[in-house]
Write a protein that holds these residues in place. Structure first.
Motif, PDB file in Angstrom:
ATOM      1  N   PHE A 143      94.065  25.733  17.969  1.00  0.00           N
ATOM      2  CA  PHE A 143      93.839  26.808  17.008  1.00  0.00           C
ATOM      3  C   PHE A 143      92.648  27.677  17.404  1.00  0.00           C
ATOM      4  O   PHE A 143      91.629  27.178  17.863  1.00  0.00           O
ATOM      5  N   HIS A 144      92.810  28.985  17.170  1.00  0.00           N
ATOM      6  CA  HIS A 144      91.702  29.909  17.381  1.00  0.00           C
ATOM      7  C   HIS A 144      90.673  29.806  16.257  1.00  0.00           C
ATOM      8  O   HIS A 144      89.482  30.023  16.475  1.00  0.00           O
ATOM      9  N   VAL A 145      91.173  29.533  15.051  1.00  0.00           N
ATOM     10  CA  VAL A 145      90.325  29.483  13.865  1.00  0.00           C
ATOM     11  C   VAL A 145      90.649  28.224  13.073  1.00  0.00           C
ATOM     12  O   VAL A 145      91.822  27.876  12.889  1.00  0.00           O
ATOM     13  N   VAL A 146      89.609  27.538  12.597  1.00  0.00           N
ATOM     14  CA  VAL A 146      89.767  26.404  11.686  1.00  0.00           C
ATOM     15  C   VAL A 146      88.883  26.671  10.473  1.00  0.00           C
ATOM     16  O   VAL A 146      87.691  26.959  10.625  1.00  0.00           O
ATOM     17  N   THR A 147      89.472  26.620   9.285  1.00  0.00           N
ATOM     18  CA  THR A 147      88.707  26.803   8.056  1.00  0.00           C
ATOM     19  C   THR A 147      88.770  25.542   7.221  1.00  0.00           C
ATOM     20  O   THR A 147      89.715  24.748   7.332  1.00  0.00           O
ATOM     21  N   CYS A 148      87.782  25.373   6.374  1.00  0.00           N
ATOM     22  CA  CYS A 148      87.713  24.181   5.523  1.00  0.00           C
ATOM     23  C   CYS A 148      86.942  24.561   4.254  1.00  0.00           C
ATOM     24  O   CYS A 148      85.780  24.972   4.337  1.00  0.00           O
ATOM     25  N   VAL A 178      78.585  29.106   2.962  1.00  0.00           N
ATOM     26  CA  VAL A 178      79.528  29.296   4.058  1.00  0.00           C
ATOM     27  C   VAL A 178      78.756  29.322   5.372  1.00  0.00           C
ATOM     28  O   VAL A 178      77.895  30.188   5.579  1.00  0.00           O
ATOM     29  N   VAL A 179      79.038  28.374   6.237  1.00  0.00           N
ATOM     30  CA  VAL A 179      78.436  28.354   7.569  1.00  0.00           C
ATOM     31  C   VAL A 179      79.560  28.365   8.604  1.00  0.00           C
ATOM     32  O   VAL A 179      80.640  27.821   8.376  1.00  0.00           O
ATOM     33  N   SER A 180      79.307  29.013   9.730  1.00  0.00           N
ATOM     34  CA  SER A 180      80.318  29.090  10.784  1.00  0.00           C
ATOM     35  C   SER A 180      79.730  28.608  12.105  1.00  0.00           C
ATOM     36  O   SER A 180      78.523  28.718  12.352  1.00  0.00           O
ATOM     37  N   PHE A 181      80.607  28.058  12.923  1.00  0.00           N
ATOM     38  CA  PHE A 181      80.239  27.521  14.233  1.00  0.00           C
ATOM     39  C   PHE A 181      81.225  28.033  15.269  1.00  0.00           C
ATOM     40  O   PHE A 181      82.395  28.280  14.977  1.00  0.00           O
ATOM     41  N   ARG A 182      80.760  28.174  16.502  1.00  0.00           N
ATOM     42  CA  ARG A 182      81.612  28.598  17.605  1.00  0.00           C
ATOM     43  C   ARG A 182      81.755  27.473  18.620  1.00  0.00           C
ATOM     44  O   ARG A 182      80.817  26.715  18.857  1.00  0.00           O
ATOM     45  N   LYS A 183      82.941  27.412  19.212  1.00  0.00           N
ATOM     46  CA  LYS A 183      83.151  26.452  20.289  1.00  0.00           C
ATOM     47  C   LYS A 183      82.858  27.145  21.613  1.00  0.00           C
ATOM     48  O   LYS A 183      83.440  28.202  21.913  1.00  0.00           O
ATOM     49  N   GLY A 202      96.014  39.847  12.926  1.00  0.00           N
ATOM     50  CA  GLY A 202      96.151  38.419  13.158  1.00  0.00           C
ATOM     51  C   GLY A 202      97.219  38.019  14.136  1.00  0.00           C
ATOM     52  O   GLY A 202      97.402  36.821  14.391  1.00  0.00           O
ATOM     53  N   GLU A 203      97.926  38.966  14.714  1.00  0.00           N
ATOM     54  CA  GLU A 203      98.978  38.623  15.669  1.00  0.00           C
ATOM     55  C   GLU A 203      98.388  37.878  16.866  1.00  0.00           C
ATOM     56  O   GLU A 203      97.310  38.215  17.341  1.00  0.00           O
ATOM     57  N   ASN A 204      99.100  36.852  17.303  1.00  0.00           N
ATOM     58  CA  ASN A 204      98.691  35.995  18.426  1.00  0.00           C
ATOM     59  C   ASN A 204      97.506  35.082  18.087  1.00  0.00           C
ATOM     60  O   ASN A 204      96.888  34.521  18.988  1.00  0.00           O
ATOM     61  N   VAL A 205      97.197  34.936  16.820  1.00  0.00           N
ATOM     62  CA  VAL A 205      96.117  34.044  16.397  1.00  0.00           C
ATOM     63  C   VAL A 205      96.705  32.875  15.604  1.00  0.00           C
ATOM     64  O   VAL A 205      97.543  33.070  14.722  1.00  0.00           O
ATOM     65  N   ASN A 206      96.253  31.674  15.908  1.00  0.00           N
ATOM     66  CA  ASN A 206      96.668  30.469  15.188  1.00  0.00           C
ATOM     67  C   ASN A 206      95.499  29.961  14.355  1.00  0.00           C
ATOM     68  O   ASN A 206      94.401  29.750  14.883  1.00  0.00           O
ATOM     69  N   LEU A 207      95.733  29.769  13.072  1.00  0.00           N
ATOM     70  CA  LEU A 207      94.686  29.313  12.151  1.00  0.00           C
ATOM     71  C   LEU A 207      95.108  28.025  11.464  1.00  0.00           C
ATOM     72  O   LEU A 207      96.261  27.878  11.045  1.00  0.00           O
ATOM     73  N   PRO A 210      88.406  26.965  22.881  1.00  0.00           N
ATOM     74  CA  PRO A 210      87.119  27.511  23.338  1.00  0.00           C
ATOM     75  C   PRO A 210      86.989  28.983  22.938  1.00  0.00           C
ATOM     76  O   PRO A 210      87.934  29.764  23.085  1.00  0.00           O
ATOM     77  N   GLY A 211      85.837  29.343  22.413  1.00  0.00           N
ATOM     78  CA  GLY A 211      85.638  30.691  21.913  1.00  0.00           C
ATOM     79  C   GLY A 211      86.062  30.869  20.467  1.00  0.00           C
ATOM     80  O   GLY A 211      85.825  31.912  19.860  1.00  0.00           O
ATOM     81  N   GLY A 212      86.716  29.832  19.900  1.00  0.00           N
ATOM     82  CA  GLY A 212      87.184  29.894  18.529  1.00  0.00           C
ATOM     83  C   GLY A 212      86.057  29.691  17.529  1.00  0.00           C
ATOM     84  O   GLY A 212      84.912  29.407  17.892  1.00  0.00           O
ATOM     85  N   VAL A 213      86.391  29.838  16.255  1.00  0.00           N
ATOM     86  CA  VAL A 213      85.396  29.741  15.193  1.00  0.00           C
ATOM     87  C   VAL A 213      85.831  28.716  14.150  1.00  0.00           C
ATOM     88  O   VAL A 213      86.999  28.660  13.761  1.00  0.00           O
ATOM     89  N   PHE A 214      84.873  27.902  13.725  1.00  0.00           N
ATOM     90  CA  PHE A 214      85.078  26.971  12.616  1.00  0.00           C
ATOM     91  C   PHE A 214      84.273  27.483  11.427  1.00  0.00           C
ATOM     92  O   PHE A 214      83.074  27.767  11.550  1.00  0.00           O
ATOM     93  N   ILE A 215      84.934  27.629  10.271  1.00  0.00           N
ATOM     94  CA  ILE A 215      84.297  28.180   9.078  1.00  0.00           C
ATOM     95  C   ILE A 215      84.341  27.144   7.970  1.00  0.00           C
ATOM     96  O   ILE A 215      85.425  26.705   7.562  1.00  0.00           O
TER      97      ILE A 215
END
Length: 605
Positions: A499-504, A594-599, A353-358, A529-534
């Motif tokens: 953020f690279h990742v957003v969860t909810c 659980v559904v995921s989306f990409r930007k 997870g280094e260099n990743v913002n969630l 851009p390129g990040g994932v929403f979960i």
């Protein structure tokens, strides 16, 4: 004889006997219900050419505030909630189900994991005898137990579910004897709840099998709280949570009963009126004490929801770690290719997870956030919630995880050395308080000795509140930053593409439809851009067709927006016509979807 012959690791004769008793109670309750409903009209439905149910005659809705015939007739079920298995229809006002369910739309846009088909087809077989059901559970556990680590997993989760069943039964029994469940005392209703719990135990077995398979495949780690040193094995901690839960269960069932009998319920508002919170938020969701706005609510929330799900909620939520692992694997693969081409290597996304913002939206007590951090300890995380009380609980959980992880990894702190470290730690805390009081009084004290300063720094390494510190365990103990922000999800104070990742997790079913659209756009705005929403939330219509006609009844437990969520199309909400994200993957796990989306990435000029 069955109880004496049990030899499967982690499944004791006591647990097997308890399951047998629960099955017996369930069959008696089912037989009584069948006699009561024998004259009820059958529900009809139309099917598409491929056999999937696409049009239903819904009878789960009722006018707001009106009494629920279903509860008078079915009994309260587990913890007062109705069961979700297909039963005979209700007699409430009819509504038309959508011709295309959200699951139908999902099938056309998401890459669905095998879990989707499994839960789409799975159902509990009430025709099986108690001994057959127990034998099936034992066989399934035995088949899934191939290593000592698997045995430890099952031992822990069987114990976990058994404890929550006992706690839930105690709460229901106490409420029934006090005359607060459905307005009058009734041991038969408590027995009916036990029958519902038995069905949930069988379902929990499927959930744990799915969770263990993800662990063995390397999708995520075993839950960190399985360690016997965790505070949940401390009798004092357990007693505190149990007392809080029994009081909360009694209060919740009392409020539910009173509300069901009122034409215009008045007890759904919280104690606070404030322009700082949106109107929809000032509601006692689930009839829990003070809604989201008290320390007491935050302290009892985890144990209340886990009791409702007989201990399987954590495993359901961990399903959200599956798309996160896939995203990490994809990012690492792309970066490896980029590095071979001579691109910049400074922003490498590491597997830890280094260099990743969630960002976790509506993080609540922060429990899921600790599972996320345990799998990606160097990730920088932010927990956002509107309740300051739940954020305080989330911060406490985060600090505890960091300390627990540090103690586990610091193998050098043993014996007298560890005792000395603990004494120094508590002494430093006392000195910190003295310094604070002296400062408030206008006095300046000399700095603390260097040894004590280093011990005070051991509590967190670049951890909660973003403090950078040293830790005795060295680099192996480093964790990313952890910060908390109080704000509404529909108006977040973060810059674009933060953020690279957003969860909810479990937020959207508690939002009005119009607010869901705002939150979806905000999630897309802060995602890189390129990040994932979960998104992890309640299953919807079509995800488990046999449960569809009873899903809406959960709205009777002061979930005013739940029924609209059942019909909400997440593809429209988050897709190109909505927030502008691209559908990616879908998983199911019991009651959780659980559904995921990409930007989309920006086009290179």
């Amino acid at each position: 004889q069955l109880c004496r012959d049990v030899s499967t690791p982690g499944f004791t004769p006591t647990v097997a006997c308890a399951v047998l008793m629960l099955r017996h109670a369930a069959r008696r309750a089912t037989a009584a219900a069948a006699r009561t409903f024998s004259s009820a009209p059958r529900q009809t439905c139309a099917a598409t050419t491929d056999g999937r149910l696409s049009l239903y005659q819904s009878r789960f809705s009722r006018p707001a505030g009106s009494a629920s015939p279903a509860l008078d007739r079915d009994g309260p079920g587990w913890m007062g909630r109705p069961a979700t298995d297909a039963k005979l229809p209700l007699e409430d006002a009819d509504e038309l189900f959508p011709a295309r369910t959200p699951a139908d739309v999902d099938r056309e846009h998401f890459r669905e994991a095998p879990s989707v088909r499994f839960w789409n087809e799975w159902s509990h077989d009430d025709t099986k005898s108690p001994s057959t059901s127990v034998s099936h559970i034992l066989s399934q556990i035995a088949a899934a137990t191939k290593t000592p680590a698997d045995a430890r997993y099952w031992a822990y989760h069987v114990f976990r579910s058994s404890w929550f069943i006992g706690q839930g039964a105690a709460g229901m029994l106490a409420s029934s004897l006090a005359g607060m469940a459905e307005g009058k005392p009734s041991l038969s209703k408590a027995r009916a709840g036990a029958g519902a719990a038995n069905r949930l135990v069988i379902e929990a077995t499927q959930v744990y099998t799915q969770d263990l398979a993800r662990i063995n495949s390397g999708t995520h780690k075993p839950p960190w709280d399985m360690d016997p040193k965790h505070r949940q094995f401390n009798p004092v901690f357990v007693a505190d949570r149990t007392v809080r839960f029994l009081s909360e269960a009694k209060s919740t069932l009392e409020k539910h009963t009173a509300s069901a009998k009122q034409e215009n319920p008045t007890n759904s508002k919280v104690w606070l009126n404030s322009p700082l919170y949106p109107d929809y938020y000032l509601n006692t969701f689930h009839y829990q004490t003070d809604g989201w706005l008290s320390k007491e609510s935050a302290k009892v929330y985890e144990v209340s929801t886990e009791t409702l799900f007989v201990g399987r909620q954590d495993a359901m939520q961990r399903t959200a770690l599956a798309p996160l692992r896939e995203w990490f694997n994809e990012m690492n693969g792309e970066e490896a290719s980029a590095n071979e081409d001579g691109h910049d290597k400074n922003s490498k996304i590491a597997s830890d997870g280094e260099n990743v913002n969630l960002l976790e939206m509506a993080c609540g007590t922060g429990r899921f956030l600790t599972f996320t951090r345990d799998n990606y300890p160097k990730m920088n995380v932010t927990g956002l919630d509107l309740s300051p009380f739940y954020l305080a609980e989330a911060r406490e959980n985060a600090v505890y995880w960091e300390r627990f992880r540090g103690e586990k990894l610091d193998s050098k702190s043993t014996g007298d050395k560890k005792i000395a470290k603990d004494v120094a730690y508590f002494a430093s805390g006392a000195l910190r308080n003295v310094r604070s009081m002296a400062s408030a009084a206008g006095f300046t004290l000399p700095p603390l000795p260097g040894a004590l300063r280093s011990v005070m720094a051991c509590e967190s390494s670049e951890g909660v509140d973003g403090q950078k510190t040293e830790e005795t365990g060295g680099d192996k103990n480093d964790v990313g930053t952890c910060e908390f922000t109080q704000a509404a999800a529909e108006s977040m104070p973060f810059p674009d593409e933060s953020f690279h990742v957003v969860t909810c997790v479990y937020l959207f079913h508690e939002l009005p439809p119009a607010v869901r659209k705002q939150v979806a756009k905000e999630a897309a705005r802060v995602l890189k851009p390129g990040g994932v929403f979960i998104l992890a939330d309640s299953i919807q219509l079509g995800d488990r067709p046999l449960a569809d006609k009873h899903l809406g009844r959960f709205g009777d437990f002061n979930e005013p927006y739940y029924r609209s969520w059942l019909r909400e199309c997440t593809v429209e909400l988050f897709g190109s016509a909505g927030a502008g994200l691209a559908p990616w993957t879908k998983e199911l796990c019991s009651s959780t979807k659980v559904v995921s989306f990409r930007k989309p990435k920006k086009q290179q000029m």
